[in-house]
Design a protein around this motif. Sequence first.
Motif, PDB file in Angstrom:
ATOM      1  N   SER A  56       0.824  -1.216   0.000  1.00 11.46           N
ATOM      2  CA  SER A  56       0.000   0.000   0.000  1.00 11.46           C
ATOM      3  C   SER A  56       0.854   1.261   0.000  1.00 11.46           C
ATOM      4  N   THR A  57       2.149   1.129   0.338  1.00  9.54           N
ATOM      5  CA  THR A  57       3.062   2.277   0.326  1.00  9.54           C
ATOM      6  C   THR A  57       3.670   2.493  -1.061  1.00  9.54           C
ATOM      7  N   GLY A  58       3.384   1.564  -1.986  1.00 13.96           N
ATOM      8  CA  GLY A  58       3.987   1.652  -3.319  1.00 13.96           C
ATOM      9  C   GLY A  58       5.209   0.783  -3.476  1.00 13.96           C
ATOM     10  N   VAL A  59       5.628   0.097  -2.424  1.00 14.37           N
ATOM     11  CA  VAL A  59       6.788  -0.789  -2.467  1.00 14.37           C
ATOM     12  C   VAL A  59       6.345  -2.163  -1.983  1.00 14.37           C
ATOM     13  N   LEU A  77      12.748   6.296  12.688  1.00 15.75           N
ATOM     14  CA  LEU A  77      11.335   6.014  12.926  1.00 15.75           C
ATOM     15  C   LEU A  77      10.384   6.663  11.928  1.00 15.75           C
ATOM     16  N   HIS A  78      10.839   7.682  11.211  1.00 18.10           N
ATOM     17  CA  HIS A  78       9.969   8.325  10.223  1.00 18.10           C
ATOM     18  C   HIS A  78       9.947   7.493   8.945  1.00 18.10           C
ATOM     19  N   PHE A  79       9.068   6.495   8.940  1.00 21.22           N
ATOM     20  CA  PHE A  79       9.027   5.554   7.827  1.00 21.22           C
ATOM     21  C   PHE A  79       8.618   6.208   6.511  1.00 21.22           C
ATOM     22  N   ASP A  80       7.847   7.289   6.595  1.00 22.93           N
ATOM     23  CA  ASP A  80       7.393   7.924   5.356  1.00 22.93           C
ATOM     24  C   ASP A  80       8.508   8.671   4.644  1.00 22.93           C
ATOM     25  N   GLU A  81       9.675   8.792   5.286  1.00 25.11           N
ATOM     26  CA  GLU A  81      10.800   9.478   4.649  1.00 25.11           C
ATOM     27  C   GLU A  81      11.759   8.501   3.976  1.00 25.11           C
ATOM     28  N   ALA A  82      11.478   7.192   4.084  1.00 21.22           N
ATOM     29  CA  ALA A  82      12.360   6.195   3.449  1.00 21.22           C
ATOM     30  C   ALA A  82      12.231   6.265   1.934  1.00 21.22           C
ATOM     31  N   ALA A  83      13.353   6.284   1.225  1.00 18.52           N
ATOM     32  CA  ALA A  83      13.348   6.328  -0.246  1.00 18.52           C
ATOM     33  C   ALA A  83      12.981   4.965  -0.808  1.00 18.52           C
ATOM     34  N   SER A  84      12.354   4.959  -1.981  1.00 22.06           N
ATOM     35  CA  SER A  84      11.911   3.699  -2.580  1.00 22.06           C
ATOM     36  C   SER A  84      12.752   3.283  -3.787  1.00 22.06           C
ATOM     37  N   THR A  85      13.820   4.008  -4.075  1.00 24.39           N
ATOM     38  CA  THR A  85      14.679   3.642  -5.207  1.00 24.39           C
ATOM     39  C   THR A  85      15.683   2.574  -4.794  1.00 24.39           C
TER      40      THR A  85
END
Length: 342
Positions: A56-59, A77-85
């Motif tokens: 659901s996060t795109g990964v 802890l800020h999981f929304d800042e993790a890069a997806s590349t």
Amino acid sequence: MYRLPQYLTLFLILLAVQVGAQTKTNPHGKGFAMDCADCHNSGGWDIEKLNWDHASTGVELTGQHEKLDCEACHNQLHFDEAASTCQSCHSDVHEGTVGEDCMRCHTTAFWLVSDVQGIHEENGFPLDGAHFTAACTECHGRANELVFERIGMDCSQCHTLDFQATTQPNHTVAGFGMDCSSCHDPLARDWGGGSFHLFFPLEGGHSGVSCAQCHTTANYSDASPECVSCHLTDFNATTSPNHAQSGFPTDCSLCHDNNISWAPASFTIHDAEYFPIYSGKHQGEWSSCTDCHTNPSNFSLFSCIDCHEHSDQADLADEHNDVSGYIFQSTACFQCHPNGNG
């Protein structure tokens, strides 16, 4: 001093607690809105099982990613800042030479590339023949064998030394071009003998001829594609019929094809250039050239009055009693009947 009623004081305290709870910052980032119970339980903060869909996060967590601990990718802890590349976790061992889309060649199951052939074909250079078994470093040569710098698709990129070292025949002296595929089959497993079909098709009787029989000089570009450059002796020596005396053209292909032997010959331009014998009323009415060309040493001569009803001179004169100046002569027949029609 005025004091608030006790019930109002209690109300304000409860309101402050509620507002504080609503405005408390999510430790996993503002963009990470989910129920804490999806990962945590009341017994402690340790995560026993991830009860939500990471896709659901795109990964999507597939292959080797499915087995990783969260901290392997999320180091804070800020999981929304993790890069997806891919590059956010994996060093580019190819040093940018193949682009940034790792999934173009690799899968999450393992690093081994399963379809090198397909990838090469997408880039315009299919790995056919001997190229299929060549090691990557034979073409993409670098100290780091994982760096695949793009190279040109010309044969000379890899085969210049082969070209220069070849002596049978000497490619450099002969003036051959550097496009190896013009002589060599890219699908073959080795160089073979080569097959130079660009300008003159080596078919039939020409297929078994050695290069030196036609290319008598070191420079192969000196050879002429005209038949007489090799077959003038054959032309002059032929007596049945005598080609030289009969005025035959020296383009052998007008009568002969590229079969193993010279015979049978077929002078198909006879209809268009001289007289219809492969079509019209004379089609199938003759078996050899000498049926009409009664002097085999001079094919410029022909006879009309030695065949079929024309051999009856009296009958033919009766049929032409209304023709002024009629004479019983082949040239006269041809003058009035150039196409063989009555």
